[in-house]
Design a protein around this motif. Structure first.
Motif, PDB file in Angstrom:
ATOM      1  N   THR A 132       6.402  50.168  88.618  1.00 28.17           N
ATOM      2  CA  THR A 132       5.163  49.740  87.996  1.00 28.17           C
ATOM      3  C   THR A 132       4.312  48.904  88.828  1.00 28.17           C
ATOM      4  O   THR A 132       3.056  48.790  88.471  1.00 28.17           O
ATOM      5  CB  THR A 132       5.317  48.537  86.932  1.00 28.17           C
ATOM      6  N   GLY A 140      11.239  49.985  88.178  1.00 28.50           N
ATOM      7  CA  GLY A 140      10.197  50.903  87.305  1.00 28.50           C
ATOM      8  C   GLY A 140       9.129  51.307  87.805  1.00 28.50           C
ATOM      9  O   GLY A 140       8.430  51.737  87.180  1.00 28.50           O
ATOM     10  N   HIS A 192       4.179  58.567  80.813  1.00 25.28           N
ATOM     11  CA  HIS A 192       4.990  57.573  81.461  1.00 25.28           C
ATOM     12  C   HIS A 192       3.936  56.495  82.158  1.00 25.28           C
ATOM     13  O   HIS A 192       4.308  56.014  83.125  1.00 25.28           O
ATOM     14  CB  HIS A 192       6.163  58.067  82.442  1.00 25.28           C
ATOM     15  N   GLU A 193       2.908  56.127  81.504  1.00 21.54           N
ATOM     16  CA  GLU A 193       1.864  55.307  81.839  1.00 21.54           C
ATOM     17  C   GLU A 193       1.355  55.616  83.034  1.00 21.54           C
ATOM     18  O   GLU A 193       0.695  54.983  84.054  1.00 21.54           O
ATOM     19  CB  GLU A 193       2.569  53.947  82.077  1.00 21.54           C
ATOM     20  N   GLN A 194       1.355  56.982  83.556  1.00 19.56           N
ATOM     21  CA  GLN A 194       0.860  57.380  84.978  1.00 19.56           C
ATOM     22  C   GLN A 194      -0.706  57.801  84.596  1.00 19.56           C
ATOM     23  O   GLN A 194      -1.509  57.939  85.441  1.00 19.56           O
ATOM     24  CB  GLN A 194       1.704  58.767  85.295  1.00 19.56           C
TER      25      GLN A 194
END
Lengths: 483, 221
Positions: free
Chosen positions: A191, A189, A58-60
């Motif tokens: 982000t 989100g 999850h883009e982490q």
């Protein structure tokens, strides 16, 4: 998948060693877990070289050329230090300085520390980066005070309070960064703290807020890098903790903290321009290099001496990152690698040297060559390498940094030359009598593992003589990323 | 809207209370009092976070408020109380040099904090934006407290007060950090206090006191 393993293995190791750390095989288990981490890290490195940057979970988590090189370095030095620590801590136990119970704490925290550093390197989330850096501090506090002597308690207390306050500043910087990002990226989100997203919109972030954030981030993470005048904890923690801990603090933790600063710098530069962050890094860097070098003269303790040498070298690296541009960044990355390898090998030999002499005071250490040629030569070669003598790799990186500085900021060269010269005179005049001369000290009860020392020094030598094109290309890619 | 105006007023009052407690901490001698004040700071943070959650309609802030209640109002003060009880330090007090001078420095710090926070508050859109200066002031005052105190426990209380200020800054400027990060910070904080607890016993075992002037032998001579 590799990332999960890279982070999971040290954690697993920490739990296992918390359970079995007092047994006889704990040191071997520690080395085995570190080896496993090294193997999966190498797989990760290969994968990134082959397929380019990756963004997972999850883009982490985010891996690019810049951090994967530090992941490889961290896992490698982590493994060699674990190898060194096996006989070293046996001897310490033999000498009655540690008990099996404390060894359990030591082994478990060692793995946890590795895990925290790898998490700090791999995460894409600036908040998680902060959490990991704090975890790395917390896991080493009890390691520094492992011997429970007055001096070690004092060192650990200083380390905790100074780094705790420092890292609180970094948290404020992170909050400001989030504040600026939230206005562009929004709350939805989640982000707004992801580095990749921030990097994409860095031109639109509010410069006033980012400028202020960078001041806090630099002071905060800079405390952990050991930048003067925030360096007070560093020599104490290096001198009073067990030697394997000094080796990983100096060789790895300082790098990881600097990595955090540089990640922030990339974002801030996109918003406020190159001048402010660059000049701040150069000022802090030069101050640390010069101050570190002059403090070398006043040292009597061998581990303190090399602690100050780390301050000096981190100053040079910070200065080079401040210069910016492909050549200076390339040199800074190279210097990070060779400093980490050389300094850890010096601490390995310094540790055994003080064990044979029974003291860390340099006046008491004499005639290492006579007692054990490997320790003597290891210390001598390591010192020559760290002082930037050709043909070692440190020479190559320092030469690149100096020439770039001469071209772009001529005013800074005298400071750099003074720092290098003073450090040379100070360290060489201390090491020479320790290595040569007469001694009647008895040999160590367990034979030391000095293979890591010579492997490290051989690598540094190789990097100085011949850099494989693939590696050079990789450094260049990382240097481009930093800008 | 009158209600949101009212909430903003109440928040300002709470922020003022936070600042007042920070000043009170600077002048308190007794360790136990300091812990109580720290718990009060936590309680104010809890209240203000709840109000922010209510007015902004963001439900995740309620979690963060609950976390504050558990950690900063209940767990940490309780741990610290137990700690000083076990160390037999509950009646300890420390001599403070020159309270008026410390207060004056504190005042200057508050002005400085407001000056620094001014441009950022202008950009913020949160209901609490005017309190950012106070949050920064609380951080700096806690820092001042750590510098002026000589006892290990007091320094830790200063450290926790600083963390309270940071948390308040996060809520004032951005309605708080993402939940994952808050959890991480809380975990680090809790582990940190545990480690310090162990540490206190080690220090006292070696030095027979928690006074930090014993811890001043490592320096350049």
């Amino acid at each position: 998948m590799e990332i999960l393993l890279v982070l999971g293995l040290p954690l697993l190791g920490s739990v296992l060693l918390a359970l079995f750390g007092a047994r006889r095989f704990a040191a071997e288990l520690n080395a085995a877990m570190s080896l496993a981490t090294l193997i999966v890290s190498s797989l990760l490195v290969l994968r990134v070289i082959r397929h380019g940057p990756m963004l997972v979970g999850h883009e982490q988590f985010f891996v690019d050329s810049f951090n994967v090189f530090l992941v490889g370095l961290t896992a490698f030095v982590g493994f060699t230090t674990a190898l060194f620590s096996r006989p070293y801590m046996r001897i310490e136990e033999h000498l009655g300085r540690v008990t099996p119970g404390r060894l359990r704490l030591y082994h478990s925290m060692y793995q946890l520390f590795m895990g925290a550093m790898l998490l700090a390197l791999l995460t894409n989330n600036m908040g998680l980066l902060w959490v990991a850096m704090e975890a790395a501090t917390l896991s080493t506090v009890l390691l520094v005070s492992l011997y429970r002597t007055r001096a070690s308690l004092e060192a650990a207390w200083k380390y905790f309070i100074l780094c705790g306050v420092g890292i609180a500043q970094a948290l404020f910087g992170t909050i400001l960064l989030y504040f600026a990002a939230e206005q562009t990226l929004g709350r939805e989100g989640m982000t707004a703290l992801l580095w990749t997203h921030l990097n994409a919109v860095k031109g639109q972030l509010e410069p006033r807020v980012l400028g202020l954030a960078f001041v806090f981030l630099l002071v905060g993470y800079g405390t952990k890098v050991g930048l003067a005048p925030l360096h007070n904890w560093l020599p104490d923690a290096h001198a009073e903790g067990p030697t394997p801990v000094s080796a990983v603090l100096s060789g790895l933790l300082l790098n990881v903290a600097l990595y955090a600063v540089i990640r922030c710098k990339v974002l801030v530069e996109g918003s406020v321009g190159r001048s402010l962050p660059g000049h701040m890094l150069m000022t802090f860097g030069l101050l640390s290099a010069v101050l570190g070098a002059f403090f070398l003269w006043r040292q009597r303790d061998i581990k303190r001496l090399f602690g100050y040498s780390s301050i000096e070298h981190m100053g040079i690296i910070t200065f080079a990152f401040g210069l910016g541009g492909p050549v200076a960044n390339f040199a800074a990355l190279l210097h990070m690698t060779v400093h980490s390898l050389t300094k850890s090998s010096i601490f390995f030999t310094a540790g055994h040297a003080s064990q044979t002499a029974g003291t860390q005071q340099m006046d008491g250490i004499r005639g290492l060559l006579g007692i054990s040629p490997t320790i003597g030569w290891g210390l001598m070669l390591g010192s020559i390498a760290i002082l930037g003598m050709p043909p070692f790799g440190v020479f190559a990186s320092e030469f690149l940094i100096l020439t770039t500085a001469m071209r772009e900021h001529p005013w800074s060269t005298p400071f750099l030359l003074i720092a290098l010269g003073v450090a040379f005179a100070a360290i060489f005049s201390r090491v020479q009598p320790m290595v040569f001369g007469e001694s009647d000290a008895p040999p160590l009860p367990h034979s030391p593992a000095l293979l890591p020392v010579f492997v490290h020094l051989a690598m540094v030598l190789t990097l100085g003589l011949y850099m494989p094109p693939a590696l050079a290309e990789w450094y260049r890619a990382a240097a481009r990323l930093i800008g | 809207m009158p209600t949101s105006h009212l909430i903003a007023q109440v928040l300002n009052v709470l922020a003022a209370g936070l600042l007042l407690i920070s000043f009170a901490m600077l002048s308190r001698r007794r360790t136990q009092r300091l812990i109580t004040l720290l718990a009060w700071q936590g309680a104010i943070l809890f209240l203000s976070t709840c109000l922010v959650a209510h007015s902004s309609g963001l439900s995740e802030i309620y979690y963060s408020a609950a976390l504050t209640l558990m950690l900063k109002v209940i767990a940490l003060p309780w741990i610290l109380h137990r700690l000083i009880y076990q160390l037999g330090a509950q009646w300890d007090s420390e001599p403070l040099v020159n309270i008026p001078a410390t207060m004056l420095v504190g005042l200057v710090l508050v002005i400085f904090a407001f000056g620094l926070a001014q441009p950022i508050s202008m950009l913020a859109t949160t209901i609490t934006r005017h309190t950012l200066g106070i949050a920064l002031a609380v951080i700096l005052l806690a820092f001042l407290m750590m510098i002026t105190r000589r006892k290990a426990i007091t320094q830790v209380i200063g450290f926790l007060a600083m963390e309270n200020g940071l948390f308040f800054a996060a809520t004032s400027a951005t309605y708080g950090m993402p939940m994952v990060i808050e959890l991480g910070i809380a975990l680090d904080l809790l582990v940190g206090v545990f480690i310090l607890g162990i540490f206190f016993f080690q220090i006292r075992e070696q030095f027979d006191s928690l006074d930090l002037h014993h811890l001043e032998s490592l320096k350049e001579d």
